[in-house]
Design a protein around this motif. Sequence first.
Motif, PDB file in Angstrom:
ATOM      1  N   CYS A  77       0.851  -1.142   0.152  1.00  0.00           N
ATOM      2  CA  CYS A  77      -0.155  -0.068   0.040  1.00  0.00           C
ATOM      3  C   CYS A  77       0.831   1.203  -0.097  1.00  0.00           C
ATOM      4  O   CYS A  77       1.719   1.339   1.013  1.00  0.00           O
TER       5      CYS A  77
ATOM      6  N   CYS B  76      -5.933   0.321   5.637  1.00  0.00           N
ATOM      7  CA  CYS B  76      -6.526   1.749   5.558  1.00  0.00           C
ATOM      8  C   CYS B  76      -7.592   2.009   4.397  1.00  0.00           C
ATOM      9  O   CYS B  76      -8.179   3.128   4.171  1.00  0.00           O
TER      10      CYS B  76
ATOM     11  N   CYS C 209      -6.788  -1.515   0.182  1.00  0.00           N
ATOM     12  CA  CYS C 209      -5.918  -1.958   1.351  1.00  0.00           C
ATOM     13  C   CYS C 209      -6.888  -2.677   2.572  1.00  0.00           C
ATOM     14  O   CYS C 209      -7.594  -2.185   2.853  1.00  0.00           O
TER      15      CYS C 209
ATOM     16  N   CYS D  80      -0.253   3.360   3.461  1.00  0.00           N
ATOM     17  CA  CYS D  80       0.447   2.730   5.084  1.00  0.00           C
ATOM     18  C   CYS D  80       1.380   1.701   4.750  1.00  0.00           C
ATOM     19  O   CYS D  80       1.934   1.386   6.076  1.00  0.00           O
TER      20      CYS D  80
HETATM   21 ZN   LIG Z   1      -3.119   1.019   3.380  1.00  0.00          ZN
END
Ligand SMILES: [Zn+2]
Length: 145
Positions: free
Chosen positions: A8, A30, A27, A11
């Motif tokens: 990702c 997040c 993701c 994050c």
């Molecule tokens: Zn993420």
Amino acid sequence: MASGLIRCGHCGKANRVPAAAAGTPRCGKCHRPLPWIADADDTTFGEVAEAAKIPVLVDLWAPWCGPFRMVSPALEQLARDLAGKVKLVKVNVDSSPQVSQRFGARAIPTLLVLRRGQVTARQTGAAPLAVLRTWVGNALAGAAG
Ligand SMILES: [Zn+2]
């Protein structure tokens, strides 16, 4: 169906992303859109590229072709920047003669934008990231709606 680990961009979590799915990958941590980068060949092209619900950027490449080493990182950067808007599908023409022939991939790399299986834009040969970014942006704008 093969799947790959994609990190990702927000994050940093590594997510397992399938090559083909009904929606677009997000993701698990997040919930932001993940870059979608998949490989396809003659067998999986229909499912991975043509059946995708979002525009598909097809990279017809070959391991013996020098310029792909420049283009592939640029395309992956675009896939990250355009997460959720475009899916990058890489096709090794050596192991995918049917896909290669169908799109007349005589020059490598050949880049295509597919929308519901139809070619809406085409770019032959290597180009720098800025040029590819403009090309893909125009293709996506033209393909909208
Ligand atoms: Zn993420």
